[in-house]
Scaffold this active site. Structure first.
Site, PDB file in Angstrom:
ATOM      1  CB  SER A   1      -0.869   0.004   1.257  1.00 43.06           C
ATOM      2  OG  SER A   1      -1.397   1.290   1.477  1.00 43.06           O
TER       3      SER A   1
ATOM      4  CE1 TYR B   1      -4.453  -2.223   4.648  1.00 42.92           C
ATOM      5  CE2 TYR B   1      -3.288  -0.168   4.219  1.00 42.92           C
ATOM      6  CZ  TYR B   1      -3.980  -1.280   3.759  1.00 42.92           C
ATOM      7  OH  TYR B   1      -4.170  -1.457   2.406  1.00 42.92           O
TER       8      TYR B   1
HETATM    9  N1  LIG Z   1      -8.663  -0.186  -2.096  1.00 41.73           N
HETATM   10  C1  LIG Z   1      -7.660   0.562  -1.682  1.00 41.73           C
HETATM   11  O1  LIG Z   1      -7.796   1.797  -1.534  1.00 41.73           O
HETATM   12  C2  LIG Z   1      -6.322  -0.065  -1.400  1.00 41.73           C
HETATM   13  C3  LIG Z   1      -5.217   0.785  -1.285  1.00 41.73           C
HETATM   14  C4  LIG Z   1      -3.961   0.220  -1.045  1.00 41.73           C
HETATM   15  C5  LIG Z   1      -3.825  -1.143  -0.917  1.00 41.73           C
HETATM   16  N2  LIG Z   1      -4.914  -1.937  -1.019  1.00 41.73           N
HETATM   17  C6  LIG Z   1      -4.700  -3.384  -0.851  1.00 41.73           C
HETATM   18  O2  LIG Z   1      -5.144  -4.035  -2.022  1.00 41.73           O
HETATM   19  C7  LIG Z   1      -5.488  -5.391  -1.710  1.00 41.73           C
HETATM   20  C8  LIG Z   1      -6.809  -5.724  -2.356  1.00 41.73           C
HETATM   21  O3  LIG Z   1      -7.827  -4.937  -1.747  1.00 41.73           O
HETATM   22  P1  LIG Z   1      -9.040  -4.316  -2.563  1.00 41.73           P
HETATM   23  O4  LIG Z   1      -8.875  -2.852  -2.550  1.00 41.73           O
HETATM   24  O5  LIG Z   1      -9.210  -5.004  -3.845  1.00 41.73           O
HETATM   25  O6  LIG Z   1     -10.244  -4.654  -1.558  1.00 41.73           O
HETATM   26  P2  LIG Z   1     -11.401  -5.728  -1.606  1.00 41.73           P
HETATM   27  O7  LIG Z   1     -12.256  -5.534  -2.797  1.00 41.73           O
HETATM   28  O8  LIG Z   1     -12.042  -5.676  -0.269  1.00 41.73           O
HETATM   29  O9  LIG Z   1     -10.609  -7.115  -1.770  1.00 41.73           O
HETATM   30  C9  LIG Z   1      -9.942  -7.710  -0.696  1.00 41.73           C
HETATM   31  C10 LIG Z   1      -9.772  -9.183  -1.011  1.00 41.73           C
HETATM   32  O10 LIG Z   1      -9.063  -9.811   0.071  1.00 41.73           O
HETATM   33  C11 LIG Z   1      -9.761 -10.983   0.456  1.00 41.73           C
HETATM   34  N3  LIG Z   1      -9.539 -11.283   1.864  1.00 41.73           N
HETATM   35  C12 LIG Z   1      -9.699 -10.460   2.928  1.00 41.73           C
HETATM   36  N4  LIG Z   1      -9.466 -11.142   4.083  1.00 41.73           N
HETATM   37  C13 LIG Z   1      -9.165 -12.422   3.726  1.00 41.73           C
HETATM   38  C14 LIG Z   1      -8.861 -13.608   4.466  1.00 41.73           C
HETATM   39  N5  LIG Z   1      -8.865 -13.635   5.797  1.00 41.73           N
HETATM   40  N6  LIG Z   1      -8.600 -14.734   3.763  1.00 41.73           N
HETATM   41  C15 LIG Z   1      -8.641 -14.739   2.413  1.00 41.73           C
HETATM   42  N7  LIG Z   1      -8.931 -13.662   1.666  1.00 41.73           N
HETATM   43  C16 LIG Z   1      -9.205 -12.516   2.323  1.00 41.73           C
HETATM   44  C17 LIG Z   1     -11.228 -10.679   0.150  1.00 41.73           C
HETATM   45  O11 LIG Z   1     -11.927 -11.886  -0.113  1.00 41.73           O
HETATM   46  P3  LIG Z   1     -12.989 -12.611   0.856  1.00 41.73           P
HETATM   47  O12 LIG Z   1     -13.681 -11.555   1.646  1.00 41.73           O
HETATM   48  O13 LIG Z   1     -13.861 -13.337  -0.097  1.00 41.73           O
HETATM   49  O14 LIG Z   1     -12.152 -13.537   1.677  1.00 41.73           O
HETATM   50  C18 LIG Z   1     -11.093  -9.905  -1.160  1.00 41.73           C
HETATM   51  O15 LIG Z   1     -11.019 -10.786  -2.253  1.00 41.73           O
HETATM   52  C19 LIG Z   1      -5.476  -5.486  -0.186  1.00 41.73           C
HETATM   53  O16 LIG Z   1      -4.299  -6.117   0.223  1.00 41.73           O
HETATM   54  C20 LIG Z   1      -5.490  -4.033   0.263  1.00 41.73           C
HETATM   55  O17 LIG Z   1      -4.850  -3.881   1.508  1.00 41.73           O
HETATM   56  C21 LIG Z   1      -6.154  -1.437  -1.260  1.00 41.73           C
END
Ligand SMILES: NC(=O)c1ccc[n+]([C@@H]2O[C@H](COP(=O)([O-])OP(=O)(O)OC[C@H]3O[C@@H](n4cnc5c(N)ncnc54)[C@H](OP(=O)(O)O)[C@@H]3O)[C@@H](O)[C@H]2O)c1
Length: 265
Positions: A148, A161
């Site tokens: 991130s 985080y």
């Molecule tokens: N969106 C942002 O602004 C942002 C910014 C910087 C970094 N990120 C990072 O990008 C990555 C993807 O996030 P996203 O933005 O695409 O959010 P998202 O749509 O909420 O996706 C998160 C994914 O992680 C999975 N997940 C969460 N907890 C889990 C667990 N205990 N076991 C297995 N899978 C799990 C969820 O699947 P299930 O719920 O089906 O398990 C989902 O597929 C994350 O690592 C996040 O920290 C996001």
């Protein structure tokens, strides 16, 4: 229609993507499917994984496998590893599962912190450890660990985080040194605010997207295509988007100069 893959490989193999039931992970699945990779989709929500799997198999005639796993649990990570050990063409590993918590460090129960450490750090470490020997043998591979922008722009209001995302970024940088000459590429993807389900979970309850300007947000499609385009670049840390890059690079320089001025160096 299958398009040329981002590595220019003649026979694209398989890609395992954690956190592929929504957001950035689901988008990695779509773009890699379009490039002809077979997929192993990992997350907890089976319904979402099954629906994505069906769509991608029908559209691109690739093989898609669904693995339901809670990556906060060591035993579930071990099950994913058992499957990794059976795949003989795993070209791509994307450690992308993650979640946010909008709360105060002491108000969050201890085990929630442990869950976050496991999903953001323990799982990528375990899956990289399992995947690298096969990639080394085949002399090709790509590992993308989703970190991130907070790994660079440190924020003490979200301690765990920031700490876990920093850990996975540093781990990726050090791993790159270890795999030098093996044909494996490593990236720590450091997105800024990205439209996905990330801000809609229970643990982010209260967050409002309009706290931040629209120009501070990116689409997952953009984040993923920029990430894939940057895999071969020299730097392990990759910040998608000019605006994020600008703020990230300023802070990275500040942080580095802080360390460089340390007495113990
Ligand atoms: N969106 C942002 O602004 C942002 C910014 C910087 C970094 N990120 C990072 O990008 C990555 C993807 O996030 P996203 O933005 O695409 O959010 P998202 O749509 O909420 O996706 C998160 C994914 O992680 C999975 N997940 C969460 N907890 C889990 C667990 N205990 N076991 C297995 N899978 C799990 C969820 O699947 P299930 O719920 O089906 O398990 C989902 O597929 C994350 O690592 C996040 O920290 C996001």
């Amino acid at each position: 229609m299958i398009s040329e893959n981002f590595m220019g490989w003649e026979n694209p193999g398989s890609a395992l993507i954690t956190g592929s039931s929504s957001g950035i992970g689901a988008e990695f699945a779509r773009q890699l499917a379009q490039q002809g990779f077979d997929l192993i989709l990992v997350a907890r929500r089976k319904g979402k994984l099954d629906a994505l799997s069906k769509t991608l198999q029908e559209k691109y005639s690739i093989n898609v496998e669904v693995l339901v796993a809670d990556l906060s649990k060591i035993s579930d990570n071990e099950q994913v590893i058992s499957r990794i050990n059976e795949i003989n063409n795993l070209d791509i590993l994307i450690n992308n599962a993650g979640f946010g918590i909008l709360d105060n460090f002491l108000q969050i129960e201890r085990m929630k912190h442990v869950e976050m450490i496991n999903v953001h750090f323990t799982s990528p470490v375990m899956l990289c450890h399992a995947t690298i020997p096969g990639m080394t043998k085949r002399k090709r591979g790509v590992i993308i660990n989703t970190s991130s922008i907070f790994a660079i722009n440190k924020d003490s209001s979200i301690i765990m985080y920031t700490a876990t995302k920093s850990a996975v970024a540093i781990f990726s940088e050090l791993l790159k040194v270890k795999v030098k000459g093996t044909g494996i590429y490593i990236q720590a993807l450091c997105p800024g605010f990205t439209y996905s389900e990330f801000h809609d979970t229970d643990t982010m309850s209260g967050f409002q997207r309009d706290w931040y300007q629209p120009e501070q947000w990116m689409k997952a499609e953009e984040v993923v295509s920029l990430s894939l385009d940057a895999v071969k670049s020299k730097s392990v840390i990759f910040i998608p988007g000019e605006r994020n890059k600008e703020s990230g690079m300023i802070n990275r320089k500040k942080n580095l100069s802080k360390y460089l001025n340390c007495e113990w160096l």
